[in-house]
Structure formats: structure tokens, C-alpha cells
Design a protein around this motif. Structure first.
Motif, short mmCIF file in Angstrom:
data_model
loop_
_atom_site.label_atom_id
_atom_site.label_comp_id
_atom_site.label_asym_id
_atom_site.label_seq_id
_atom_site.Cartn_x
_atom_site.Cartn_y
_atom_site.Cartn_z
N SER A 85 -62.18 2.31 -33.29
CA SER A 85 -60.87 1.80 -32.88
C SER A 85 -59.90 2.96 -32.59
O SER A 85 -59.13 2.94 -31.63
CB SER A 85 -60.29 0.89 -33.97
N THR A 107 -65.17 0.88 -23.17
CA THR A 107 -65.89 -0.40 -23.02
C THR A 107 -67.25 -0.40 -23.74
O THR A 107 -67.56 -1.35 -24.51
CB THR A 107 -66.05 -0.73 -21.53
N ALA A 114 -68.72 -5.37 -30.94
CA ALA A 114 -68.55 -6.82 -30.95
C ALA A 114 -69.91 -7.52 -30.94
O ALA A 114 -70.12 -8.53 -31.64
CB ALA A 114 -67.72 -7.23 -29.73
N CYS A 127 -65.32 -13.52 -36.44
CA CYS A 127 -63.88 -13.36 -36.15
C CYS A 127 -63.54 -11.91 -35.84
O CYS A 127 -62.75 -11.61 -34.93
CB CYS A 127 -63.06 -13.86 -37.35
N ALA A 130 -64.71 -11.15 -32.35
CA ALA A 130 -63.78 -11.70 -31.36
C ALA A 130 -62.52 -10.84 -31.25
O ALA A 130 -61.98 -10.61 -30.17
CB ALA A 130 -63.42 -13.15 -31.72
N THR A 131 -62.07 -10.36 -32.41
CA THR A 131 -60.89 -9.49 -32.43
C THR A 131 -61.16 -8.21 -31.65
O THR A 131 -60.30 -7.71 -30.91
CB THR A 131 -60.49 -9.16 -33.86
N VAL A 133 -63.20 -7.88 -29.16
CA VAL A 133 -63.18 -8.21 -27.73
C VAL A 133 -61.75 -8.30 -27.23
O VAL A 133 -61.40 -7.79 -26.14
CB VAL A 133 -63.94 -9.52 -27.47
N LEU A 134 -60.87 -9.01 -28.03
CA LEU A 134 -59.45 -9.09 -27.63
C LEU A 134 -58.82 -7.70 -27.59
O LEU A 134 -58.00 -7.39 -26.71
CB LEU A 134 -58.70 -9.99 -28.63
N TYR A 135 -59.18 -6.89 -28.56
CA TYR A 135 -58.67 -5.52 -28.61
C TYR A 135 -59.08 -4.75 -27.34
O TYR A 135 -58.28 -4.04 -26.73
CB TYR A 135 -59.22 -4.84 -29.87
N ALA A 137 -59.85 -6.07 -24.41
CA ALA A 137 -59.11 -6.62 -23.27
C ALA A 137 -57.68 -6.06 -23.24
O ALA A 137 -57.15 -5.72 -22.17
CB ALA A 137 -59.10 -8.15 -23.34
N ALA A 138 -57.08 -5.99 -24.43
CA ALA A 138 -55.71 -5.47 -24.50
C ALA A 138 -55.67 -4.01 -24.07
O ALA A 138 -54.75 -3.58 -23.35
CB ALA A 138 -55.17 -5.63 -25.92
N ARG A 141 -56.08 -3.80 -20.31
CA ARG A 141 -54.81 -4.20 -19.66
C ARG A 141 -53.79 -3.08 -19.78
O ARG A 141 -53.07 -2.76 -18.82
CB ARG A 141 -54.29 -5.46 -20.33
#
Length: 615
Positions: A85, A107, A114, A127, A130-131, A133-135, A137-138, A141
Motif C-alpha cells: 500500500s 496495478t 486482491a 472485504c 474488495a478494499t 480493489v477500491l484502493y 481504482a482510487a 483515478r
């Protein structure tokens, strides 16, 4: 640190292999960062693609972190997730300007994490996966927004830079145009010297900072008008260009040199800065300019110079004084210089006073007209008068007629003075008729300025008719300078001549009258200037000139009068040479009208009626 944790957990071999694999793309990326900078768009694009590929290869190495922690199920899972992270967040922060590089790096390890968490199963791990994956994507972005902001900032910066560059270029262009306009406004287009405006500005600047006297030389070319008339204005321009070149070659670069207009030049310098004597410099300039021009006869072009030195420089005063000195130099002849002195200073002061007070004197009847007799038939009898305007100035006493006429012309009172003299002359002519002197003439002078600017013929003939004065008793005297401008005066003189008024050229011999001018103007009388009459008994040269003029009298049909007769030997010599008409102090001085009429009556010798002048 990841390799160290792997060694501590017993996965030494896997940790070392992973560490070695990660060093390969990192070394390649470090090498790319140390390449020389380039602005070539193609080269920049190639380097960015290589950086993206290297970042992706490094990310793929980090995607094998699960091999060090049993697919994120060992006790070291928390450490590896925090490290992954951290490095992915750092990659995004460091590479915000170009999204492909951080996206390619983050990536693979985040998808790998994940995937492993999803594969391990369990509510918490799913969970957490999933977090992740959201991380991811964020972060992606954030990479794209960062790149968008960077591009917009760069665009605005480039536009600002371009605008600043454009403004700077426009300012430079405007400055250059302004400097060029200033240069053109202060420089003479033909010669490249300062023009009048530029010279006055430079002179004022120098006068303001001068620590020693300023010296001003005014130069006026001799014979330049003849070059223009004979060879054309193109040749005249070439003369001016060559004169300017000779001035630049002769004078130090620190001197202010200008063409004031026409064939007049000016030189200004501070005497304390150079060891130059103004008089010697003037003679040096005369020598330089009088060197024969290739296209003209030797001696055709000369120069007259007026010099003024001022310890308290005021440019207007210096110009007036230098101009007076220049005029004195021209009167003395060609290729002369004259230094402004006390006599000229007094003359300028007197002329100013005359110009200031003349209008009042004319309005209040302060002027007089006196008459000097002219004797004819070898001096045996009275032949007429010359009318001379006189004025007793309250400060300067009697003003000489030439100074009075010149001052009136410059002050704008020329026509008023002309009318005043004509009126008095008409009264005198009528008085002469009453006492039996109707065959004589009265001459009056008309200045060149009035002759060219006023309808003298209409004015004179109208006044004569109104007063009942016979035109045959009036004579108009013009100077040689007036005679030169034939086109301007010929029609007026022709009208006067046709009406019966005689025409005379005064001060003949000091100017440049031609035989053609004498013939075309139908001159009735020529008055030899006093400088050729005075001392004629002792001067072979003057006698030769007088004989030459007398020899023209018969063929051209004019009468010759010798002016300035003051000595008996000069009178006798002129008689011997064949001159029959005389004027001067030896004959009679100027007198007021009544006294002059009594004198004329006493010397008339029963003069027969005079035939009308030749037409």
C-alpha cells in the motif's frame, strides 16, 4: 525490508530471488532517469514509453510478493500489505504528471494482493480484497486527475510564457520602432547628419551640462544655387552629401554636426573638451569644402562661416549671433569666416530695437525721407534725386537707410515703409514740377523681399494715378539680388516700365547680375557700387571693371551712375573713363525735401525737358 522479513520467516531463498528480480527493472529505471535531457518530442515520447514499460516490469516483480507470505495467509501478511500500500501510494504521488507510469507499477501488485485475499476466502479477507480493489481504482483515478491537472497547468504556463514572449517581442519591436522614429525625427534623411530639430535638442543638452565655453559655427555654401540651377537638384543633393562626408572626416566624432536646411550646416563643440581654435577650425573646414568637386569646375563650390563662442550658452542667442557673423562673412566675399564681436553685438541690439520701435515710429510720423542729388552731364547739372528713408532712433540716433529697410522687411513693416516713402516721393515730384524740374527723376529703393512678396507694380501705379504724378519722373531701384530672381520680378518690372517708370539696379558689381538679366529686365540705369568707385584713381582692377560696365552701357542702352563719389581724384578718374553721372558726398549729402529742392533749383542750369526712358 521485504527480503529481510522473508529471511526472518524462513523464506530465505524466495526472498533473495525476489530481491534480485526487483533490482533488474529498478536499475534500468535509474539508468533511464540519468539520460541527458532532450526537447525533441519524438525522443521524449520514446523515453516515456520505456519508463512505462520499466514501471510495469517492476510492478510485475512486486506482484510476486504473495510467494513470500503464503498468498497473504502467513503471519507476515500485515507487513506486506502495508508495504505494498505504501509503495503504490508513493508511486502515485511521485508520478502524478504522467499516469501510465504509476498505473503500470501499482496495478500488478494490488491485483495480485486482491486476488490472493479473494482466493483465501473468509469474510474479513474478502472485504479486505474488495478494499484493495477500491484502493487501486482510487489510485488510478488520482493518477489520471493528477495528469489532467498537470497538463492544464502546463498548458496555462506555456500560454503565459508564449504571451510573455509575445509581449516582450512586441515591446522590443515597439521600442525599436520608437528609436527608429526618434532617429528619423532628429536626422537629416539626405546626409545622415542631425537635422535642425535634432541639433537644437542636442545643443540644449550640451548647454545644460557644459563646463566650458561652447563654440558654434554656421556654414553656408557659396555657389550652391548656381549648381542647382545649372546641373539640377540631383547634382545639388550630391554636393550636400559630399559636404556632409567632408565635415565628418574633418571633425572629431564628439562634435555635433547638423544640416539645418538647404545648404546651411552647423557645428557645435565644447572648447574645454578639445584643443581646437574655432577660427583655425573654420579655415580648415573652408579648405576641406573648397577642394574641387569631380563633377564641377574648380572653385564653383565654396563656403562662408560665422563663428560664435559663448561662456554662458543660450542656444537661441548663439544662433542669432553666429548668423550675424555668417552674414558678415558673406558680405566680405567667398570662402571667408567671421567671428562674432562687439560690433556685431551692437548691430544686433540696434536691429532689435529698430524692429521693436519701428511700428510706432511709422504710426506717429517719426520717419523722414531725405533726398540725395544725382548729377549728370559729367557733373555739370542736376539730374534727379535718390529718396532715402531716415529715422532718428531715441537710443541709436540716425539709422542708416539699408539697416532701416532691412529691419522693416524682417519685422513685417516693409509694405508700410514702402507706402510711406512712395507718398513722400510723390509730394516731392509734384513740387519739382512746380519749380520747373519736370525732366528729372526721383529714385526709391524696393527691397528684395517686398519686390517678391508685394504687388509693387499695382501699388505704385495706383498711387501715382491717384496723386496725378507722371510715371516718367519715378525710378524704382532694385538690388542685384532682386535681379537674379527674374521669374518673380520680371512681370512687375515690365508693368512699371510699360507705364513709364524707370528701372535701376543699385550697388551693381557686388552681386551676380548677368547680361541676360540686364537685357530681360530692360534696365534704364545701373549704379556702380561705391566699393569700386572709392580709390578708382589708384586701382587698376577697379578701373578695368568700371570700363567693362561702361562698355555695356551703349549696346544695352542704360545709363551708368557712379555712387560714393567722395574725393576729387576719384571724380576726375571716373570722368576720364567716360562716366557722366555721379552721386556722393562730394556732390551733395542727403537733405530734407525743402533744402533739396532749393539745391536742385540752384544746380538745374535751365535743364531741358528729359525724354522718356528707353522702352
Amino acid at each position: 525490508m521485504s527480503a529481510l522479513v522473508a529471511w526472518n520467516s524462513g523464506a530465505t531463498t524466495a526472498g533473495l530471488l525476489w530481491f534480485a528480480a526487483s533490482c533488474v527493472p529498478n536499475s534500468f529505471r535509474m539508468m533511464l532517469c540519468r539520460l541527458p535531457e532532450t526537447t525533441d518530442p519524438a525522443a521524449v515520447d520514446r523515453r516515456l514509453r520505456l519508463h512505462s514499460a520499466a514501471a510495469l516490469s517492476s510492478g510485475l516483480v512486486w506482484a510476486f510478493i504473495p510467494t513470500l507470505c503464503a498468498g497473504y495467509t502467513s503471519p507476515q501478511t500485515l507487513f506486506y500489505l502495508i508495504v505494498v500500500s505504501g509503495i503504490t501510494a508513493g508511486a502515485v504521488t511521485h508520478g502524478f504528471a504522467y499516469a501510465r507510469i504509476p498505473t503500470g507499477f501499482i496495478t500488478p501488485p494490488l491485483l495480485s494482493a486482491a486476488g490472493c485475499l479473494f482466493y483465501a476466502g473468509g469474510f474479513d479477507r474478502v472485504c479486505l480484497g474488495a478494499t484493495v480493489v477500491l484502493y487501486l481504482a482510487a489510485l488510478i483515478r488520482a493518477c489520471r486527475e493528477g495528469e489532467g491537472l498537470m497538463r492544464e497547468t502546463s498548458r496555462l504556463k506555456n500560454e503565459a510564457t508564449f504571451l510573455a514572449t509575445s509581449l516582450e517581442g512586441a515591446h522590443d519591436a515597439a521600442t525599436e520602432i520608437a528609436e527608429e522614429m526618434t532617429r528619423r525625427a532628429s536626422r537629416d534623411a539626405l546626409t545622415g547628419l542631425l537635422n535642425r530639430s535634432g541639433f537644437l535638442e542636442e545643443a540644449e543638452r550640451r548647454a545644460a551640462i557644459a563646463q566650458s565655453p561652447l563654440s558654434l559655427l554656421l556654414l553656408d555654401l557659396d555657389g550652391f544655387k548656381a549648381v542647382n540651377d545649372t546641373y539640377g537638384h540631383k547634382a545639388g543633393d550630391n554636393v550636400l552629401i559630399e559636404v556632409a562626408r567632408r565635415l565628418r572626416l574633418t571633425l572629431p566624432s564628439s562634435f555635433a554636426v547638423a544640416r539645418l536646411g538647404g545648404d546651411e550646416f552647423a557645428v557645435l563643440f565644447e572648447m574645454g573638451l578639445v584643443d581646437v581654435n574655432p577660427t583655425l577650425l573654420a579655415h580648415e573646414l573652408i579648405a576641406a569644402i573648397t577642394i574641387p568637386f569631380a563633377a564641377f569646375d574648380a572653385g564653383r563650390i565654396g563656403v562662408s562661416i560665422g563663428v560664435h563662442v559663448s561662456t554662458a550658452p543660450a542656444i537661441d542667442e548663439m544662433l542669432i549671433s553666429a548668423d550675424a557673423a555668417l552674414y558678415a562673412a558673406k558680405v566680405a566675399g567667398r570662402n571667408r569666416c567671421y567671428v562674432f564681436d562687439a560690433e556685431l553685438a551692437h548691430h544686433i541690439a540696434m536691429r532689435r530695437d529698430i524692429e521693436r520701435d519701428l511700428g510706432k515710429a511709422l504710426a506717429e510720423g517719426g520717419l523722414e525721407v531725405w533726398y540725395q542729388p544725382v548729377m549728370v552731364d559729367g557733373g555739370a547739372r542736376f539730374g534727379g534725386f535718390e529718396a532715402l528713408a531716415r529715422w532718428r532712433h531715441p537710443r541709436h540716433g540716425w539709422i542708416a537707410p539699408p539697416d532701416l529697410i532691412a529691419s522693416a522687411s524682417l519685422a513685417g513693416f516693409g509694405e508700410q515703409l514702402l507706402r510711406f516713402i512712395l507718398s513722400d516721393v510723390c509730394v516731392t515730384i509734384l513740387a519739382m514740377r512746380e519749380i520747373g524740374l519736370g525732366g528729372a527723376r526721383v529714385a526709391m529703393n524696393v527691397s528684395p523681399r517686398e519686390m517678391s512678396q508685394i504687388a509693387v507694380d499695382e501699388l505704385v501705379l495706383k498711387d501715382l494715378k491717384a496723386r496725378g504724378v507722371p510715371p516718367s519722373m519715378l525710378e524704382i531701384e532694385i538690388t542685384e539680388e532682386t535681379a537674379l530672381d527674374i521669374q518673380a520680378v520680371r512681370g512687375k518690372l515690365a508693368a512699371l516700365s510699360e507705364a513709364g517708370v524707370s528701372v535701376a539696379i543699385d550697388d551693381f558689381g557686388v552681386g551676380y547680375s548677368s547680361l541676360g538679366a540686364l537685357r530681360r529686365l530692360r534696365v534704364d540705369r545701373v549704379k556702380i557700387d561705391r566699393i569700386f568707385v572709392e580709390g578708382v584713381s589708384r586701382s587698376t582692377e577697379n578701373r578695368s571693371l568700371v570700363l567693362a560696365i561702361l562698355s555695356l552701357a551703349g549696346p544695352l542702352g542704360f545709363e551708368v551712375v557712379a555712387e560714393g563719389i567722395e574725393h576729387e581724384d576719384d571724380l576726375e578718374t571716373m570722368r576720364e573713363l567716360g562716366c557722366k553721372a555721379f552721386q556722393g558726398y562730394l556732390i551733395a549729402r542727403p537733405m530734407p525735401r525743402n533744402e533739396a529742392l532749393r539745391w536742385a533749383r540752384a544746380h538745374a542750369n535751365a535743364m531741358p525737358a528729359r525724354p522718356a526712358p528707353r522702352r
